[in-house]
Design a protein around this motif. Structure first.
Motif, short mmCIF file in Angstrom:
data_model
loop_
_atom_site.label_atom_id
_atom_site.label_comp_id
_atom_site.label_asym_id
_atom_site.label_seq_id
_atom_site.Cartn_x
_atom_site.Cartn_y
_atom_site.Cartn_z
N HIS A 190 0.85 -1.20 0.00
CA HIS A 190 0.00 0.00 0.00
C HIS A 190 0.88 1.25 0.00
O HIS A 190 1.81 1.35 0.80
N TRP A 191 0.57 2.16 -0.89
CA TRP A 191 1.24 3.46 -0.86
C TRP A 191 0.49 4.35 0.11
O TRP A 191 -0.70 4.64 -0.08
N THR A 192 1.16 4.80 1.18
CA THR A 192 0.51 5.60 2.23
C THR A 192 1.31 6.88 2.45
O THR A 192 1.92 7.07 3.52
N PRO A 193 1.35 7.76 1.46
CA PRO A 193 2.19 8.97 1.57
C PRO A 193 1.73 9.89 2.69
O PRO A 193 0.54 10.01 2.98
N GLU A 194 2.71 10.51 3.30
CA GLU A 194 2.45 11.52 4.33
C GLU A 194 3.03 12.85 3.88
O GLU A 194 3.81 12.91 2.92
N LYS A 195 2.68 13.91 4.57
CA LYS A 195 3.15 15.25 4.19
C LYS A 195 4.66 15.32 4.18
O LYS A 195 5.27 15.91 3.28
N GLU A 196 5.28 14.70 5.17
CA GLU A 196 6.73 14.75 5.29
C GLU A 196 7.42 13.53 4.67
O GLU A 196 8.64 13.46 4.62
N ASN A 197 6.64 12.58 4.21
CA ASN A 197 7.22 11.35 3.65
C ASN A 197 6.33 10.79 2.56
O ASN A 197 5.46 9.96 2.81
N LYS A 198 6.55 11.26 1.35
CA LYS A 198 5.74 10.82 0.21
C LYS A 198 6.06 9.39 -0.22
O LYS A 198 5.32 8.77 -0.98
N ASP A 199 7.19 8.86 0.25
CA ASP A 199 7.62 7.52 -0.15
C ASP A 199 7.17 6.43 0.82
O ASP A 199 7.56 5.28 0.68
N LYS A 200 6.35 6.77 1.77
CA LYS A 200 5.94 5.80 2.80
C LYS A 200 5.06 4.70 2.20
O LYS A 200 4.13 4.96 1.44
N ILE A 201 5.36 3.46 2.56
CA ILE A 201 4.57 2.31 2.12
C ILE A 201 4.33 1.38 3.31
O ILE A 201 5.12 1.34 4.26
N MET A 202 3.23 0.65 3.24
CA MET A 202 2.92 -0.37 4.24
C MET A 202 2.73 -1.69 3.53
O MET A 202 2.00 -1.77 2.53
N LEU A 203 3.37 -2.73 4.03
CA LEU A 203 3.26 -4.06 3.45
C LEU A 203 2.56 -5.00 4.42
O LEU A 203 2.87 -4.99 5.62
N TYR A 204 1.64 -5.79 3.88
CA TYR A 204 0.98 -6.83 4.65
C TYR A 204 1.53 -8.16 4.18
O TYR A 204 1.41 -8.53 3.00
N MET A 205 2.17 -8.88 5.10
CA MET A 205 2.89 -10.09 4.75
C MET A 205 2.02 -11.34 4.92
O MET A 205 1.08 -11.36 5.73
N ASN A 206 2.35 -12.38 4.19
CA ASN A 206 1.60 -13.63 4.28
C ASN A 206 1.78 -14.32 5.62
O ASN A 206 0.98 -15.19 5.99
N ASP A 207 2.84 -13.96 6.36
CA ASP A 207 3.07 -14.58 7.66
C ASP A 207 2.41 -13.80 8.80
O ASP A 207 2.61 -14.10 9.97
N GLY A 208 1.63 -12.75 8.45
CA GLY A 208 0.86 -12.03 9.45
C GLY A 208 1.46 -10.73 9.93
O GLY A 208 0.78 -9.95 10.60
N PHE A 209 2.71 -10.45 9.58
CA PHE A 209 3.34 -9.21 10.01
C PHE A 209 3.01 -8.06 9.06
O PHE A 209 2.60 -8.27 7.91
N VAL A 210 3.19 -6.85 9.59
CA VAL A 210 3.06 -5.64 8.78
C VAL A 210 4.44 -4.99 8.72
O VAL A 210 5.17 -4.99 9.72
N VAL A 211 4.79 -4.47 7.57
CA VAL A 211 6.10 -3.84 7.40
C VAL A 211 5.90 -2.37 7.05
O VAL A 211 5.15 -2.04 6.13
N ASP A 212 6.56 -1.51 7.82
CA ASP A 212 6.55 -0.07 7.55
C ASP A 212 7.88 0.25 6.86
O ASP A 212 8.95 0.02 7.43
N ALA A 213 7.82 0.79 5.65
CA ALA A 213 9.05 1.00 4.88
C ALA A 213 8.92 2.23 3.98
O ALA A 213 7.91 2.92 3.98
N ARG A 214 9.97 2.48 3.20
CA ARG A 214 9.99 3.56 2.22
C ARG A 214 10.38 2.98 0.87
O ARG A 214 11.05 1.94 0.78
N ILE A 215 9.97 3.65 -0.20
CA ILE A 215 10.25 3.15 -1.54
C ILE A 215 11.74 3.16 -1.86
O ILE A 215 12.27 2.15 -2.35
#
Length: 263
Positions: free
Chosen positions: A186-211
């Motif tokens: 998921h692309w979840t851009p913020e005002k200070e971070n347009k590259d923010k992404i959230m990943l939903y993994m098959n093992d149940g975890f969520v990953v907060d990352a940047r492009i």
């Protein structure tokens, strides 16, 4: 004292003539062979024998054989020697699906095309239809399907092509073993971070990352997960630092995997 045997010139002449005749015959045979080869080449080039009869296609998955041949602008019954292989390869690479192409002649009448397509890195969902997305950001609108089999992650929220292209480029760099762990991006851009992404993994975890440098940062994901309890639930933050944030406890724990990478 032994007398030397004297051979008269009359005795030597027939042998000399015979040797010269053999040499002349060999030379004549050589020239005749060259002549007939040249004639055969000319006849081949000017006859239907040099026309394309078979076009072989390999390496294609998204495109069928006919579509590749059409993109190459090749037709049967065209003289095989009129083809400029470099021009044909350039035409093939004009396709948004083809990353590279190799065209070679296989005499007497076959042309071989080998292509390398961009890799499938995800799907974009529009209502109930799923469209394949390639590593160069191309969405295959003509290849939508009504079912999703999970062979690549769903890519959501990327309504700007520039960010989509950058994301797909990073996904293509990922090892397939890691990419298959991703369920959704998921692309979840913020005002200070347009590259923010959230990943939903098959093992149940969520990953907060940047492009930027996502593929490089994601290499550490398996190491982080291997050090967490099986019942752990939370967000794995990767980027400048890497740490796990539990949903239940609401606290952060530094990842040993990050420490290992720094060492």
């Amino acid at each position: 004292m032994a007398q030397k045997k004297v051979v008269s010139i009359e005795d030597r002449i027939p042998k000399l003539k015979q040797a010269r005749k053999k040499k002349a015959n060999r030379r004549l045979l050589f020239y005749l062979s060259i002549f007939f080869i040249l004639i055969s080449v000319v006849v081949y080039l000017q006859s239907p024998l040099s026309y394309i009869r078979t076009i072989q296609v390999a390496g294609n998955s998204f495109l069928n054989d006919d579509e590749v041949v059409k993109q190459a602008d090749l037709v049967k019954n065209e003289n095989i020697w009129t083809i400029d292989t470099e021009v044909t390869e350039s035409k093939l690479k004009d396709s948004p699906i083809i990353a590279s192409a190799k065209v070679i002649r296989k005499l007497p009448w076959t042309v071989s095309i080998t292509i390398d397509e961009y890799e499938l890195v995800g799907y974009k969902q529009q209502e109930t239809t799923y469209f394949p997305v390639l590593g160069n950001g191309t969405t295959l609108q003509s290849m939508g399907k009504n079912t999703y089999n999970g062979d690549a992650p769903l890519i959501k929220g990327f309504n700007k092509e520039a960010y989509l292209h950058r994301m797909t480029n990073e996904l293509e760099k990922l090892p397939e073993t890691i990419r298959k762990l991703i369920s959704e991006v998921h692309w979840t851009p913020e005002k200070e971070n347009k590259d923010k992404i959230m990943l939903y993994m098959n093992d149940g975890f969520v990953v907060d990352a940047r492009i930027p440098n996502f593929a490089e940062s994601m290499d550490i994901y398996p190491s982080i997960v291997s050090q967490l309890d099986e019942e752990s639930e939370g967000i794995i933050h990767i980027g400048v630092g890497a740490y796990f944030e539990s949903f239940k406890e609401g606290k952060k724990a530094s990842s040993v995997a990050e420490e290992d990478r720094e060492e």
